[in-house]
Enzyme design. Sequence first.
Site, PDB file in Angstrom:
ATOM      1  N   ARG A 171      65.898  43.992  35.201  1.00  0.00           N
ATOM      2  CA  ARG A 171      66.551  44.916  36.118  1.00  0.00           C
ATOM      3  C   ARG A 171      66.670  46.348  35.601  1.00  0.00           C
ATOM      4  O   ARG A 171      67.042  47.242  36.351  1.00  0.00           O
ATOM      5  CB  ARG A 171      67.948  44.383  36.464  1.00  0.00           C
ATOM      6  N   GLY A 177      48.470  35.498  42.155  1.00  0.00           N
ATOM      7  CA  GLY A 177      49.136  34.726  43.194  1.00  0.00           C
ATOM      8  C   GLY A 177      48.337  33.506  43.635  1.00  0.00           C
ATOM      9  O   GLY A 177      47.321  33.146  43.034  1.00  0.00           O
ATOM     10  N   GLU A 218      40.801  29.300  40.776  1.00  0.00           N
ATOM     11  CA  GLU A 218      41.836  28.476  40.139  1.00  0.00           C
ATOM     12  C   GLU A 218      42.327  27.456  41.154  1.00  0.00           C
ATOM     13  O   GLU A 218      41.981  26.281  41.092  1.00  0.00           O
ATOM     14  CB  GLU A 218      42.982  29.354  39.641  1.00  0.00           C
TER      15      GLU A 218
END
Length: 271
Positions: free
Chosen positions: A56, A168, A198
Amino acid sequence: HLEGTISPETLLTLAQRHNKMDALPSQDIANLQEWLAFSSFPDFIEKYMLISDLLRTPKDFRLIVEECGRDMVRQNILYRELTVTPYTHTHIQQKGLTFDDLFAGLEEGRLSVRENLGREIRWVFDIPRNACFGQPNSGVYDPQPAKETLTYALRGLDSGVVGFGLGGYEVGAPPEPFAHAFSAAKEAGLRSVPHAGETEGPQSVWGAVKALSADRIGHGVRAIEDPNLLVLLRERQIPLQVNLTSNICLHVYRRLAEHPFPHLDRMGLLL
């Protein structure tokens, strides 16, 4: 992936720092280590996003980069190219973090590792491909995450960014729609280093090579299913970044004995 290098001990440090201890399933190091042993791609993404949410401030990013540098010393690694997904931190997760904050932490950590540990780290900024598609196989493509990631990568050209990636879940998110961003990245001097082959088969690798002009492919092991593709990869000497442990954990292959690494090696591919 830089976010994937974080140790259980550091997870506890970050959770304590931001009063998010309840986000973790346990405060016991051994239990956290067991929890981090993901069992599928969706499980991996869920844990990756939880960990990312604990990053953060610039201080947080500096911490994990410096820890990665110390790991390089332990393993006698002199140079690493680490994938980072800025768009996840600045847009997908609403935590008030700007790109300037994120990049300041990355650079502080990178320069500290160079000065204090004598190790070199460079960055690959990657597009979270699934953020560009509302629903898998919907055919609806939102170019904004790719454009934003490209902007970030170009801003970092003089500060350690050397590659442009695509990460992703491949299912329902093929490489071809991202050609516009990769063309601009390559024109600016960045290497094209998408993930492909993948969780999807050879067609994903073909797309990465043809549409994205891949200089290197993350994973790429499913190329084994297409002899013509194997010949192309060998002739062009396009390296595959093979991760056997990940492939087994994500059930790309059921067990190590089934993994095509030996065959890819015998064929003369760069691995």
